[in-house]
Write an enzyme that holds these catalytic residues in place. Sequence first.
Site, PDB file in Angstrom:
ATOM      1  N   HIS A 110      49.223   9.018 -84.213  1.00 51.83           N
ATOM      2  CA  HIS A 110      49.872  10.102 -84.943  1.00 51.83           C
ATOM      3  C   HIS A 110      48.886  10.768 -85.905  1.00 51.83           C
ATOM      4  O   HIS A 110      48.808  12.003 -85.984  1.00 51.83           O
ATOM      5  CB  HIS A 110      51.079   9.536 -85.705  1.00 51.83           C
ATOM      6  CG  HIS A 110      51.742  10.512 -86.610  1.00 51.83           C
ATOM      7  ND1 HIS A 110      52.735  11.357 -86.193  1.00 51.83           N
ATOM      8  CD2 HIS A 110      51.546  10.769 -87.927  1.00 51.83           C
ATOM      9  CE1 HIS A 110      53.123  12.107 -87.210  1.00 51.83           C
ATOM     10  NE2 HIS A 110      52.422  11.766 -88.279  1.00 51.83           N
ATOM     11  N   GLU A 111      48.129   9.952 -86.615  1.00 55.12           N
ATOM     12  CA  GLU A 111      47.157  10.487 -87.570  1.00 55.12           C
ATOM     13  C   GLU A 111      46.025  11.238 -86.859  1.00 55.12           C
ATOM     14  O   GLU A 111      45.592  12.298 -87.312  1.00 55.12           O
ATOM     15  CB  GLU A 111      46.603   9.369 -88.457  1.00 55.12           C
ATOM     16  CG  GLU A 111      47.649   8.702 -89.330  1.00 55.12           C
ATOM     17  CD  GLU A 111      48.376   9.671 -90.242  1.00 55.12           C
ATOM     18  OE1 GLU A 111      47.766  10.657 -90.702  1.00 55.12           O
ATOM     19  OE2 GLU A 111      49.572   9.427 -90.511  1.00 55.12           O
TER      20      GLU A 111
ATOM     21  N   HIS B 238      47.085  14.700 -85.854  1.00 55.89           N
ATOM     22  CA  HIS B 238      47.004  15.696 -86.934  1.00 55.89           C
ATOM     23  C   HIS B 238      45.610  16.321 -86.982  1.00 55.89           C
ATOM     24  O   HIS B 238      45.472  17.531 -87.174  1.00 55.89           O
ATOM     25  CB  HIS B 238      47.299  15.057 -88.297  1.00 55.89           C
ATOM     26  CG  HIS B 238      48.747  14.838 -88.574  1.00 55.89           C
ATOM     27  ND1 HIS B 238      49.682  15.840 -88.621  1.00 55.89           N
ATOM     28  CD2 HIS B 238      49.421  13.684 -88.827  1.00 55.89           C
ATOM     29  CE1 HIS B 238      50.866  15.340 -88.892  1.00 55.89           C
ATOM     30  NE2 HIS B 238      50.745  14.020 -89.016  1.00 55.89           N
TER      31      HIS B 238
END
Length: 109
Positions: A86-87, A90
């Site tokens: 998820h990070e 980004h």
Amino acid sequence: MGLSAYQDMKKQTPASQNSKTNAYVQCVSDHIVRALPGGNASDWEVTVFDDPQANAFALPGGKIGVYTGLLDVAENQHQLATVIGHEVAHVLARHSNERVSTNFVTQSG
């Protein structure tokens, strides 16, 4: 900016000295990075920070940080991979660039 922020974080927060924990997080991170288009694990630096917060981050320039507190919450490698992935997403979507641009416009207006 990502590199500068990462260097600051490394100065302020101690890295974990637990070799097993570091190897575990590195292994999960490597699998995520290798799944990226043109992904090369050696292009990303991973640091496990000895801090109780249950969080992780990724920064432009190929930097991944995982706090040891996250390892108390993520029960297995799949859950850890979800957070790290998820990070990294980004970063790939350049959300930090959008945030900087929005802040600049807001402050200069």
